[in-house]
Design an enzyme around this catalytic site. Structure first.
Site, PDB file in Angstrom:
ATOM      1  N   ASP A  40       4.748  -8.449   6.102  1.00 18.73           N
ATOM      2  CA  ASP A  40       5.387  -9.789   6.449  1.00 18.73           C
ATOM      3  C   ASP A  40       5.719  -9.483   7.948  1.00 18.73           C
ATOM      4  OD1 ASP A  40       6.439 -11.619   3.835  1.00 18.73           O
ATOM      5  OD2 ASP A  40       5.779  -9.535   3.620  1.00 18.73           O
TER       6      ASP A  40
ATOM      7  N   SER B 155       0.911  -1.159   0.172  1.00 22.78           N
ATOM      8  CA  SER B 155      -0.102   0.070   0.093  1.00 22.78           C
ATOM      9  C   SER B 155       0.836   1.179  -0.112  1.00 22.78           C
ATOM     10  CB  SER B 155      -0.839  -0.062   1.186  1.00 22.78           C
ATOM     11  OG  SER B 155      -0.391  -0.126   2.248  1.00 22.78           O
TER      12      SER B 155
ATOM     13  N   HIS C 107      -0.478   4.472   7.193  1.00 26.77           N
ATOM     14  CA  HIS C 107      -0.228   4.607   6.040  1.00 26.77           C
ATOM     15  C   HIS C 107       0.330   6.093   6.082  1.00 26.77           C
ATOM     16  CE1 HIS C 107      -3.199   1.642   5.085  1.00 26.77           C
ATOM     17  NE2 HIS C 107      -2.304   1.479   4.169  1.00 26.77           N
TER      18      HIS C 107
END
Length: 576
Positions: free
Chosen positions: A416, A302, A557
């Site tokens: 991850d 993203s 974000h």
């Protein structure tokens, strides 16, 4: 009197009995918190009507003079949206229904506190509804969609209560909103598995503590329940704060009152004087000038897809929007004077540059072009991205696949790390580097004349700084869903040290892969490590508080301000 609807299998009424032995608790058998079968619920308005009728027909003495506590649960598992365009209409419909139910209770009940809370409901139903979206959305995109929908609904309900003045035109009636939704344990979401019976019971206890804490007046210090294995320590009413929480005795923070951040300057001056390409098209990647580059491309998650880059601090729903044209490594909106990205820098040197993404949209839209990053992607998703990328390169008439020089930016690994603690094998360093190697091997085999920027995963523990400071008003519960293995560990814990070690191990493994010479077998292809995320300095304001302007509305974000810094760092490293 204690009432909740939809009724839940909570034992909070037992706590209330400790303070009032004459408590009357009304819990129908319509549903159960951990039922194994999906149940069709009546609307909140219908339940409000049934509740008012029940109280009117109650045999309890003094029912009109007794104070009543009503819990109104808005069940998230009843709502499904596969695209961000559907979310706004869904939220508007839910807020309208809640408003109608509250108006009905207000008109029929006296001496009542209504506490509204979001609840993610039956997990089987939630998963089956998400399954309807799997054909068009990845697992990571679905998780982001559901988390943002929940936060946006929370904020919309808060706005409703502010507009309605908490329905407090009478002294004997008010409505409050639970600060944090009742959500599935982040480990359940991350693992994608059902909770065991013991885990379900423990999770129910945690939700009970959460509910009880939010019913009481706010304390000066934010209460953190202590988990001593099997026993949770509950907060108690104090002499200074003895009441149940209302807006009148404990004014809360309202997102609609947040001050907008000043628009940051995100343009960059071009100081370079020599903008010319090589006299003739080079045949060696080691003699490549910026003006020789004809094509840009990118894969990742993203942060490259561009989620929330231009979102306003008060617009959590906009985090779902992928601002690909503003993406640091591949965006091409406007020009360098207003938008700093690698393509906008390269446009000064190569006027016919192509491949960059513009505007907004997902990776399969025309405007995404060679930005094939997918929100929520992990390293095992990248091989699919590079295949889609090469296919687009080969089939686009604007690209001379054999002779055009290409710069491909490869950035993966954050997600991850966010989930490593729930599947240490899947997210091991060995599997991470294997996925990266498979992707780079494919590019090396298929793509001529290419320089690949392999950007190391950022030092992700820095994200915790945004969620230590309550004054920032970040939706930490949401980030616990998106990145539980980073946010949940306690300071100085073994779990946190394992995360830091794995983060460094990822970075070292990429360095070793590139230094092995595996991708230096041809003169027209190479992979270059870009290490500028290895030791980042967390941005702070002059007063020492974290600078939220570097982040989007979800405090997860990053904003255009941060993307600007990332683009500049990438460009600087490409010249070192």
């Amino acid at each position: 009197m204690w009432v909740c609807f939809p009724p839940l299998d909570f034992t909070c009424a037992e706590l209330m009995v400790l303070f009032n032995p004459e408590l009357i608790s009304h819990l129908s058998e319509e549903t159960n918190l951990y039922t194994s079968q999906p149940i069709q619920h009546s609307t909140l308005v219908d339940q409000a009507k049934k509740l008012s009728l029940y109280l009117q027909n109650s045999q309890a003495p003094n029912v009109n003079r007794d104070w009543k506590l009503v819990l109104l649960f808005v069940q998230l598992d009843q709502f499904c949206a596969c695209e961000d365009q559907q979310v706004s209409s869904i939220i508007a419909a839910v807020v309208k229904e809640v408003d109608k139910a509250l108006q009905l209770l207000h008109s029929r009940l006296k001496r009542t506190i209504v506490s509204v809370a979001l609840w993610d409901g039956e997990h089987d139903t939630m998963q089956s509804k998400s399954g309807q979206c799997l054909e068009t959305n990845s697992e990571g995109e679905l998780r982001l969609l559901r988390a943002v929908l929940t936060q946006s609904l929370q904020e919309s309900l808060d706005e409703l209560l502010v507009q309605k003045h908490w329905y407090s035109d009478r002294k004997d009636f008010t409505v409050t909103l639970q600060d944090i939704p009742f959500i599935t344990d982040p480990s359940f979401i991350a693992r994608g598995k059902h909770l065991t019976e013991s885990e379900a019971l423990q999770h129910k206890d945690k939700l009970l503590v959460q509910m009880w804490t939010n019913l009481l007046q706010v304390t000066v210090a934010q209460y953190e329940p202590e988990d001593n294995g099997k026993i949770f320590t509950l907060p108690c009413p104090s002499e200074e704060r003895p009441y149940l929480r209302t807006e009148g005795n404990s004014p809360s923070y309202h997102h609609s009152n947040s001050s907008p951040l000043l628009e940051p300057f995100t343009g960059t001056d071009m100081p370079c004087e020599d903008l010319s390409p090589s006299p003739s098209t080079p045949t060696s990647v080691h003699k490549l000038r910026p003006g020789d580059v004809k094509v840009v491309a990118a894969v990742g998650d993203s942060l490259t897809a561009g989620n929330g880059i231009a979102s306003r601090p008060s617009d959590i729903l906009d985090v779902l929007r992928q601002y690909r044209g503003l993406s640091w490594s591949i965006g091409g909106d406007e020009n360098l004077t207003s938008v700093t990205t690698l393509p906008n820098i390269l446009k000064y040197f190569s006027q016919n540059l192509t491949g960059y993404s513009v505007d907004t949209g997902q990776q399969d839209t025309p405007q995404a072009f060679l930005n094939q990053a997918v929100a929520g992607a992990k390293s095992h998703d990248v091989p699919t991205q590079v295949r889609a990328l090469v296919e687009r390169m080969k089939n686009d008439s604007r690209i001379n696949f054999e002779s055009d020089w290409k710069v491909i930016t490869f950035f993966i690994g954050g997600n991850d790390l966010c989930e490593h603690c729930y599947n240490s094998l899947r997210y091991s360093t060995e599997n991470y580097v294997r996925n990266v190697r498979e992707s780079l091997d494919y590019l090396h085999k298929e793509v001529p004349r290419a320089l690949v920027n392999l950007v190391e995963p950022l030092q992700i523990t820095q994200l915790r700084e945004m969620h230590k400071d309550p004054s920032l008003k970040c939706p930490t519960w949401l980030v616990k869903i998106m990145c539980p293995c980073v946010i949940l560990p306690k300071s100085n814990s073994e779990a946190l040290q394992m995360l830091e070690d794995l983060n460094r191990s990822y970075q070292r493994a990429l360095h070793e892969l590139v230094e092995s010479g595996r991708y230096d077998t041809r003169s027209d292809f190479t992979v270059v490590i870009q290490p500028f995320f290895r030791d980042i300095i967390f941005p702070r304001l002059p007063d020492g508080h974290p600078d939220r302007s570097f982040f989007s509305a979800d405090c997860f974000h990053v904003s255009q301000k941060a993307q600007t810094m990332m683009a500049r760092s990438l460009w600087n490293n490409m010249h070192q």
